[in-house]
Design a protein around this motif. Sequence first.
Motif, PDB file in Angstrom:
ATOM      1  N   GLY A   1       0.831  -1.198   0.000  1.00 43.00           N
ATOM      2  CA  GLY A   1       0.000   0.000   0.000  1.00 43.00           C
ATOM      3  C   GLY A   1       0.862   1.243   0.000  1.00 43.00           C
ATOM      4  N   LEU A   2       0.211   2.370   0.213  1.00 40.29           N
ATOM      5  CA  LEU A   2       0.931   3.643   0.207  1.00 40.29           C
ATOM      6  C   LEU A   2       1.291   4.044   1.626  1.00 40.29           C
ATOM      7  N   PRO A   3       2.215   4.963   1.774  1.00 41.67           N
ATOM      8  CA  PRO A   3       2.622   5.412   3.119  1.00 41.67           C
ATOM      9  C   PRO A   3       1.439   5.929   3.920  1.00 41.67           C
ATOM     10  N   ALA A   4       1.415   5.569   5.155  1.00 44.39           N
ATOM     11  CA  ALA A   4       0.303   5.953   6.023  1.00 44.39           C
ATOM     12  C   ALA A   4       0.137   7.459   6.125  1.00 44.39           C
ATOM     13  N   SER A   5       1.234   8.165   5.974  1.00 48.08           N
ATOM     14  CA  SER A   5       1.161   9.623   6.148  1.00 48.08           C
ATOM     15  C   SER A   5       0.254  10.291   5.104  1.00 48.08           C
ATOM     16  N   LEU A   6      -0.012   9.584   4.020  1.00 46.38           N
ATOM     17  CA  LEU A   6      -0.883  10.171   3.007  1.00 46.38           C
ATOM     18  C   LEU A   6      -2.346  10.167   3.438  1.00 46.38           C
ATOM     19  N   PHE A   7      -2.652   9.293   4.371  1.00 47.18           N
ATOM     20  CA  PHE A   7      -4.059   9.083   4.697  1.00 47.18           C
ATOM     21  C   PHE A   7      -4.564   9.862   5.901  1.00 47.18           C
ATOM     22  N   THR A   8      -3.617  10.222   6.765  1.00 50.34           N
ATOM     23  CA  THR A   8      -4.043  10.852   8.028  1.00 50.34           C
ATOM     24  C   THR A   8      -3.548  12.264   8.148  1.00 50.34           C
TER      25      THR A   8
ATOM     26  N   GLY B   1      -5.328  15.336 -10.075  1.00 51.87           N
ATOM     27  CA  GLY B   1      -5.709  15.609  -8.698  1.00 51.87           C
ATOM     28  C   GLY B   1      -4.862  14.812  -7.722  1.00 51.87           C
ATOM     29  N   LEU B   2      -4.649  13.566  -8.083  1.00 55.41           N
ATOM     30  CA  LEU B   2      -3.862  12.711  -7.181  1.00 55.41           C
ATOM     31  C   LEU B   2      -2.424  13.202  -7.075  1.00 55.41           C
ATOM     32  N   ILE B   3      -1.885  13.599  -8.210  1.00 54.48           N
ATOM     33  CA  ILE B   3      -0.513  14.099  -8.190  1.00 54.48           C
ATOM     34  C   ILE B   3      -0.398  15.272  -7.227  1.00 54.48           C
ATOM     35  N   ARG B   4      -1.376  16.147  -7.278  1.00 54.56           N
ATOM     36  CA  ARG B   4      -1.367  17.306  -6.386  1.00 54.56           C
ATOM     37  C   ARG B   4      -1.344  16.840  -4.917  1.00 54.56           C
ATOM     38  N   VAL B   5      -2.125  15.838  -4.650  1.00 50.67           N
ATOM     39  CA  VAL B   5      -2.152  15.307  -3.284  1.00 50.67           C
ATOM     40  C   VAL B   5      -0.772  14.765  -2.897  1.00 50.67           C
ATOM     41  N   PHE B   6      -0.211  13.997  -3.794  1.00 56.87           N
ATOM     42  CA  PHE B   6       1.091  13.401  -3.496  1.00 56.87           C
ATOM     43  C   PHE B   6       2.148  14.471  -3.266  1.00 56.87           C
ATOM     44  N   GLU B   7       2.087  15.502  -4.105  1.00 56.24           N
ATOM     45  CA  GLU B   7       3.112  16.541  -4.013  1.00 56.24           C
ATOM     46  C   GLU B   7       3.011  17.341  -2.717  1.00 56.24           C
ATOM     47  N   GLN B   8       1.773  17.441  -2.234  1.00 54.43           N
ATOM     48  CA  GLN B   8       1.596  18.233  -1.028  1.00 54.43           C
ATOM     49  C   GLN B   8       1.552  17.354   0.219  1.00 54.43           C
ATOM     50  N   ALA B   9       2.114  16.175   0.078  1.00 57.04           N
ATOM     51  CA  ALA B   9       2.101  15.240   1.199  1.00 57.04           C
ATOM     52  C   ALA B   9       2.789  15.851   2.408  1.00 57.04           C
ATOM     53  N   SER B  10       2.267  15.499   3.582  1.00 57.00           N
ATOM     54  CA  SER B  10       2.828  16.088   4.802  1.00 57.00           C
ATOM     55  C   SER B  10       4.267  15.656   5.025  1.00 57.00           C
ATOM     56  N   ARG B  11       4.590  14.463   4.612  1.00 58.52           N
ATOM     57  CA  ARG B  11       5.983  14.006   4.769  1.00 58.52           C
ATOM     58  C   ARG B  11       6.511  13.531   3.418  1.00 58.52           C
ATOM     59  N   PRO B  12       7.001  14.449   2.631  1.00 58.34           N
ATOM     60  CA  PRO B  12       7.432  14.135   1.266  1.00 58.34           C
ATOM     61  C   PRO B  12       8.442  13.012   1.201  1.00 58.34           C
TER      62      PRO B  12
ATOM     63  N   ASP C   1       8.435  10.272   2.505  1.00 56.74           N
ATOM     64  CA  ASP C   1       7.778   8.969   2.395  1.00 56.74           C
ATOM     65  C   ASP C   1       7.574   8.533   0.947  1.00 56.74           C
ATOM     66  N   LEU C   2       7.521   9.515   0.033  1.00 56.24           N
ATOM     67  CA  LEU C   2       7.230   9.187  -1.356  1.00 56.24           C
ATOM     68  C   LEU C   2       8.456   9.171  -2.257  1.00 56.24           C
ATOM     69  N   GLN C   3       9.598   9.359  -1.635  1.00 55.45           N
ATOM     70  CA  GLN C   3      10.847   9.455  -2.386  1.00 55.45           C
ATOM     71  C   GLN C   3      11.064   8.312  -3.368  1.00 55.45           C
ATOM     72  N   ASP C   4      10.686   7.120  -2.927  1.00 60.64           N
ATOM     73  CA  ASP C   4      10.984   5.949  -3.762  1.00 60.64           C
ATOM     74  C   ASP C   4       9.924   5.657  -4.823  1.00 60.64           C
ATOM     75  N   TYR C   5       8.886   6.493  -4.858  1.00 61.55           N
ATOM     76  CA  TYR C   5       7.805   6.231  -5.820  1.00 61.55           C
ATOM     77  C   TYR C   5       7.946   7.087  -7.076  1.00 61.55           C
ATOM     78  N   ASP C   6       7.489   6.514  -8.189  1.00 66.33           N
ATOM     79  CA  ASP C   6       7.358   7.282  -9.439  1.00 66.33           C
ATOM     80  C   ASP C   6       5.968   7.898  -9.384  1.00 66.33           C
ATOM     81  N   ILE C   7       5.924   9.173  -8.990  1.00 68.73           N
ATOM     82  CA  ILE C   7       4.629   9.774  -8.679  1.00 68.73           C
ATOM     83  C   ILE C   7       3.604   9.736  -9.827  1.00 68.73           C
ATOM     84  N   PRO C   8       3.973  10.140 -11.043  1.00 70.36           N
ATOM     85  CA  PRO C   8       2.960  10.092 -12.115  1.00 70.36           C
ATOM     86  C   PRO C   8       2.426   8.683 -12.346  1.00 70.36           C
TER      87      PRO C   8
END
Lengths: 206, 206, 206, 206
Positions: free
Chosen positions: A197-204, B138-149, B151-158
């Motif tokens: 799944g995706l990192p928990a931080s995205l959900f809360t 829309g999802l990309i925007r969410v990912f980019e504004q993640a509270s703890r960026p 966490d997404l370092q290892d993902y290919d966001i698009p």
Amino acid sequence: MKDNSKEEFTTRQHRGAKRRAKTRADLLAAARKVFAKKGYHDTSILDITEAADVGVGTFYLHFRDKDEAFNTLIDEVFHILEEQVIAEVRSHEAITLSVTVQSIFRHAYAQRDLFSIALASGAQVSRTIRVEDTIARGLIRVFEQASRPADLQDYDIPLLACLVTGVIAQGIIWWFDQDEPGPDEMAEKVLALLAHGLPASLFTLT
Amino acid sequence: MKDNSKEEFTTRQHRGAKRRAKTRADLLAAARKVFAKKGYHDTSILDITEAADVGVGTFYLHFRDKDEAFNTLIDEVFHILEEQVIAEVRSHEAITLSVTVQSIFRHAYAQRDLFSIALASGAQVSRTIRVEDTIARGLIRVFEQASRPADLQDYDIPLLACLVTGVIAQGIIWWFDQDEPGPDEMAEKVLALLAHGLPASLFTLT
Amino acid sequence: MKDNSKEEFTTRQHRGAKRRAKTRADLLAAARKVFAKKGYHDTSILDITEAADVGVGTFYLHFRDKDEAFNTLIDEVFHILEEQVIAEVRSHEAITLSVTVQSIFRHAYAQRDLFSIALASGAQVSRTIRVEDTIARGLIRVFEQASRPADLQDYDIPLLACLVTGVIAQGIIWWFDQDEPGPDEMAEKVLALLAHGLPASLFTLT
Amino acid sequence: MKDNSKEEFTTRQHRGAKRRAKTRADLLAAARKVFAKKGYHDTSILDITEAADVGVGTFYLHFRDKDEAFNTLIDEVFHILEEQVIAEVRSHEAITLSVTVQSIFRHAYAQRDLFSIALASGAQVSRTIRVEDTIARGLIRVFEQASRPADLQDYDIPLLACLVTGVIAQGIIWWFDQDEPGPDEMAEKVLALLAHGLPASLFTLT
DNA sequence: TATGAATGAGGTTTCATTCAT
DNA sequence: GATGAATGAAACCTCATTCAT
């Protein structure tokens, strides 16, 4: 002499059948090419017969209409997909989602043209077999034969299969646009998403 | 007197504009209804104008062709989707995937007819804006504004956005066939899948 | 040995001829059946060859086209009609209209299927021999051999034959719809009309 | 101003309707000409539209298919025939067969082209109204209103009407081939036959 | 002689688009 | 601005006919 004439007869029959099969194969190959290039709706029978280098009428000797040719094409490929995935999965000790997804992606990659047509045609064509259903069916089989069925007790299996199919279908469409990465990386990414799944931080909230 | 006529003129102008807008709205509403019933390709201009109770020619005063009408329809709805999701998300303290997905499903549910058309039409229509792209954006925007960026370092966001879109799209298509569950359950199931993934036992050999 | 081979040869030839004649007869029988069921224009060569259980190409070994097959069929039957009527009439001491008309109706009744096709096809088929002409020709012969030629002095014989043919043809068409009465009653009614005409009260004012 | 716009509106409507009616009339006239020349089956829609000097598609704005156009044509003419014969007959003191037959022949003569098409098409076309039926219906009416009904007691009236129709139809076909005699002579000959029948010497042995 | 796969001309029909009113 | 009759390109499909086997 009797034998001779019989032999001639069967040879003659055989020649006719071989020619017929050849033409049919030509038509299917041509249809595949043209569908991939122009899409289902913008492809006319003439487009196909010209690409196959046969007369228009010949098309109707082999298929009732465009729909039937299309379905034949799709059915054929997905039948192969199904068989191949099943075979590949069987060659391992146990059925795992990893192997299944990898196998699907590999096959899809090898047949990108047809997959993209099939996916793009969506619900447009009155088709008996939808790509998504073929994939979903395979996934359901995997889920049902899970090594620890209790793990899936809380899931709605058909829906789950459908959602996972969505991920796979989207992956294939992605290829159609981007032409990267290869099937194994793709499978890997999809499997990573499905496994953890995706990192928990995205959900809360923070 | 001059003023008077001017006033009359502007009023008349206004009336004309209102009448025009009304016709256009009628056409779009009719198009929506007919597209939903017959699908994009089986809908003719005549179908639309008859449903809208205007002359055939009138269609061309408002849209260049069927494609433009279709795109207008889709764009309009997705523009609203985008705005609404953004608004709803903003009303919370932080952008979370949960809120976004919920919002998308709710909106999609409310506009099922258009969504199913848009998804079913797939890559059929030479369209600039695909539903999937709107969602993915829309999802990309969410990912980019993640509270703890981090966490997404290892993902290919698009790609990730695309895959998640696949799940959502499939969920909507599921509705079109099954007519259950409601949007919130659907969002919940999708989010559960996205949050925790599937049981590990599915992936590995025993 | 020479004789022997010759004999074999002629036998073989004979066999071939017989086979050929059989195929031709099959085709004609099939044509007759199909024409009767579907009418001339809605019958295709394929319909005929399938009914005859031979290959399409075989048709063209026996007939130039549909028209020729049709004409052959018609000609054959009308040739028989002509011969039969002549024979039947000859068996009486003198040629009378009564015997002729009776004979025609009997023959037509026995061959209803073909007659109805022939009459229904009307002037549709580019045919050399029309049913009506065959009948009219027979009638002319009767008129010309009348026992008291003077009685016919005031009549235009060809036209008369044509008109009488009209009555006969209509009688046969009547059968095709109504399936009653039998040939002899039909002949009787027609002859009654031809012999005495209609009541004078129909023609004049009171 | 209100009146003015209303007037304009009706005029506009009226113009459209007039144009439409004109085109339809052109098509019917063209169809009549072409059918007469080539026969029903050898006439294509293109033949008709070219003769009418309109686009192919225009045909389908006015008729569903060739059959409908044909039937319209036939119906129209036979409706007129019926009305005209009725009117002509009414203008006399009593209904007589003489007047009826004369009237039919005159009308048929004036419309030879259509009559020959209608008769030649025979049972080929799935037509609601057959020429023969129209004529037969008229004759039945005459028979039923005979001044001395008792005279017809021994006759099967519908059959009689049918047979008489045969004579009339044959007379018209005769014209199509021979171009003689005129309608009144033709009627006279037919009436002579119907009134007195043929010489008795034709029916009996000497 | 018999076969039947292939051919393609020619028919039907639809429908996006124009344009006079 | 609105109308809807007319247009004709373009699709579909059939079937008489040929010809290699």
